[in-house]
Design an enzyme around this catalytic site. Structure first.
Site, PDB file in Angstrom:
ATOM      1  N   MET A  49      17.063 -11.268  15.029  1.00 59.87           N
ATOM      2  CA  MET A  49      17.603  -9.953  14.710  1.00 59.87           C
ATOM      3  C   MET A  49      18.649 -10.017  13.612  1.00 59.87           C
ATOM      4  O   MET A  49      18.671  -9.177  12.710  1.00 59.87           O
ATOM      5  CB  MET A  49      18.216  -9.314  15.970  1.00 59.87           C
ATOM      6  CG  MET A  49      18.670  -7.879  15.760  1.00 59.87           C
ATOM      7  SD  MET A  49      19.369  -7.150  17.256  1.00 59.87           S
ATOM      8  CE  MET A  49      17.945  -7.095  18.328  1.00 59.87           C
TER       9      MET A  49
ATOM     10  N   LYS B 179      14.376   9.758  -2.791  1.00 60.19           N
ATOM     11  CA  LYS B 179      14.267   9.976  -1.349  1.00 60.19           C
ATOM     12  C   LYS B 179      14.430   8.654  -0.598  1.00 60.19           C
ATOM     13  O   LYS B 179      14.425   7.574  -1.201  1.00 60.19           O
ATOM     14  CB  LYS B 179      12.911  10.590  -1.005  1.00 60.19           C
ATOM     15  CG  LYS B 179      11.722   9.679  -1.276  1.00 60.19           C
ATOM     16  CD  LYS B 179      10.417  10.302  -0.815  1.00 60.19           C
ATOM     17  CE  LYS B 179       9.258   9.316  -1.005  1.00 60.19           C
ATOM     18  NZ  LYS B 179       8.009   9.805  -0.420  1.00 60.19           N
TER      19      LYS B 179
ATOM     20  N   ARG C  33      -3.009  15.576   3.897  1.00 60.61           N
ATOM     21  CA  ARG C  33      -1.690  15.416   4.502  1.00 60.61           C
ATOM     22  C   ARG C  33      -0.978  16.761   4.465  1.00 60.61           C
ATOM     23  O   ARG C  33      -1.032  17.523   5.408  1.00 60.61           O
ATOM     24  CB  ARG C  33      -0.901  14.308   3.775  1.00 60.61           C
ATOM     25  CG  ARG C  33       0.377  13.912   4.458  1.00 60.61           C
ATOM     26  CD  ARG C  33       1.043  12.726   3.775  1.00 60.61           C
ATOM     27  NE  ARG C  33       1.468  13.013   2.394  1.00 60.61           N
ATOM     28  CZ  ARG C  33       2.102  12.147   1.625  1.00 60.61           C
ATOM     29  NH1 ARG C  33       2.372  10.924   2.070  1.00 60.61           N
ATOM     30  NH2 ARG C  33       2.447  12.480   0.403  1.00 60.61           N
TER      31      ARG C  33
ATOM     32  N   TYR D  63      13.175 -18.970  18.258  1.00 58.79           N
ATOM     33  CA  TYR D  63      12.500 -18.359  19.400  1.00 58.79           C
ATOM     34  C   TYR D  63      11.012 -18.707  19.423  1.00 58.79           C
ATOM     35  O   TYR D  63      10.349 -18.773  18.387  1.00 58.79           O
ATOM     36  CB  TYR D  63      12.621 -16.837  19.339  1.00 58.79           C
ATOM     37  CG  TYR D  63      13.993 -16.288  19.653  1.00 58.79           C
ATOM     38  CD1 TYR D  63      14.578 -16.505  20.898  1.00 58.79           C
ATOM     39  CD2 TYR D  63      14.688 -15.541  18.706  1.00 58.79           C
ATOM     40  CE1 TYR D  63      15.824 -15.972  21.195  1.00 58.79           C
ATOM     41  CE2 TYR D  63      15.940 -15.014  18.990  1.00 58.79           C
ATOM     42  CZ  TYR D  63      16.511 -15.233  20.240  1.00 58.79           C
ATOM     43  OH  TYR D  63      17.744 -14.715  20.529  1.00 58.79           O
TER      44      TYR D  63
END
Length: 374
Positions: free
Chosen positions: A313, A33, A129, A265
């Site tokens: 990014m 998955k 769940r 940054y």
């Protein structure tokens, strides 16, 4: 993209065989998955195909459809909740589904036999769940009596195996699950029972019922340090799980930074000396976690090169002052080995205050995957 993922086919096959042996008489279900835990659904399917897996596990019907388009013809177990109206789609795909809540159960019961998919009843033994509570067993038996031919399994999921060394809670879950299984079988239901995933399959023999669902560990990753320690304590040695994935990029830019200059940054890193840095063409879009900024490292020529400044990014900066004459285009190892040094997905997880599951599953699907024999 100027990064790529290398997949070791021999390692994957080795890990599958390890779990087939551990499973004993139970059938081992490789779980692929979430893009095969970030490794690549198509690539992992293609490596597994020669092993002729009797089952494969996915989370979505869309993943089951992808497997059918790839030519997989054996059983598919969809472990995630499906939309209640999707029963005919599951039947078309010949996928086994979980019945884990009332609306889906009602829709499944109401679906005509010629469109009703095979199903596994999910029992909530303590995960809170998916699943019906054990005390609902008698009512469920009555409601499902007329659908015995299409109800083929009963299952549950552990809540707290890989985080602890003492399996008191897991054993309580096994007791609750065993009781429900016994009730259904006493009522004449012939069901495959399953509760084990990677960690429980490794360390709890009592959890290996008829199927064993193995996800993270077929990719060569131990579920946790606690699982490793538990296995070592009970067996005196570790089984060898071989990491399947290596993640690499290349140096894009080499530049000097003077003492006192800030890098990246937010001015989170200030050079205390003249430095040489490499800019790598990879960032959080590609899947490298921003939380590893100023904490992790990469490997260049077998040497650790610390990450400096915030991860961007699509770029990140690393200190290469101690590695002589690095040139653009040189190979950088993000996950894998270089010389005597190694970076594991778990290391990046520690730097980012998360788990290795998250690191590998968040690798961008657009990153090219290259399969190698070894």
């Amino acid at each position: 993209m100027r990064c790529w993922i290398e997949l070791n086919a021999a390692a994957l096959k080795h890990n599958v065989e390890v779990f087939r042996k551990l499973a004993g008489s139970a059938l081992m279900v490789p779980v692929i998955k979430s893009n095969a835990y970030g490794h690549g659904l198509k690539e992992i399917h293609d490596i597994l195909a020669p092993l002729q897996p009797e089952w494969l596990g996915v989370n979505y019907l869309s993943e089951a459809e992808s497997l059918r388009k790839l030519g997989y013809q054996n059983r598919i177990l969809v472990v995630g909740p499906i939309h209640p109206k999707s029963c005919p789609d599951a039947f078309r795909l010949q996928a086994d589904i979980f019945l884990g809540e009332e609306t889906t159960l009602q829709e499944w019961i109401a679906t005509p036999a010629e469109q009703k998919p095979r199903a596994h009843l999910k029992i909530d033994t303590g995960m809170s769940r998916q699943g019906f509570l054990p005390e609902q067993a008698a009512s469920l038996i009555s409601r499902l009596e007329a659908h015995k031919d299409k109800l083929v399994g009963i299952c549950s999921h552990f809540s707290n195996v890989e985080d602890v060394l003492e399996q008191t809670y897991a054993n309580q879950q096994i007791d609750a699950f065993t009781s429900v299984v016994h009730q259904f079988r006493s009522a004449g239901f012939q069901l495959l029972s399953h509760i084990a995933a990677s960690s429980s399959a490794l360390i709890m023999q009592s959890s290996r019922f008829d199927l064993v669902r193995v996800g993270i560990s077929i990719y060569g990753l131990w579920p946790s340090r606690a699982t490793q320690l538990s296995f070592l304590q009970s067996h005196g040695r570790l089984v060898e799980l071989e990491p399947v994935l290596r993640w690499k990029t290349e140096v894009a830019i080499v530049k000097g930074v003077h003492a006192g200059q800030f890098i990246g940054y937010g001015c989170t890193y200030k050079a205390l000396r003249d430095m040489t840095i490499a800019v790598l063409p990879i960032g959080y879009y590609e899947g490298y976690p921003r939380l590893a900024s100023n904490r992790g490292h990469v490997l260049i020529r077998g040497q650790r090169c610390p990450i400096v400044g915030r991860i961007c990014m699509n770029m990140m900066m690393v200190d290469i002052s101690h590695v002589s004459e690095v040139k653009p285009g040189e190979i950088v190892t993000l996950i894998g080995s270089d010389g005597s040094e190694q970076i594991e997905a778990g290391h990046i997880g520690e730097w980012a205050d998360t788990i290795h599951y998250e690191i590998v599953t968040q690798l961008n699907p657009a990153i090219p995957r290259r399969v190698s024999a070894s």
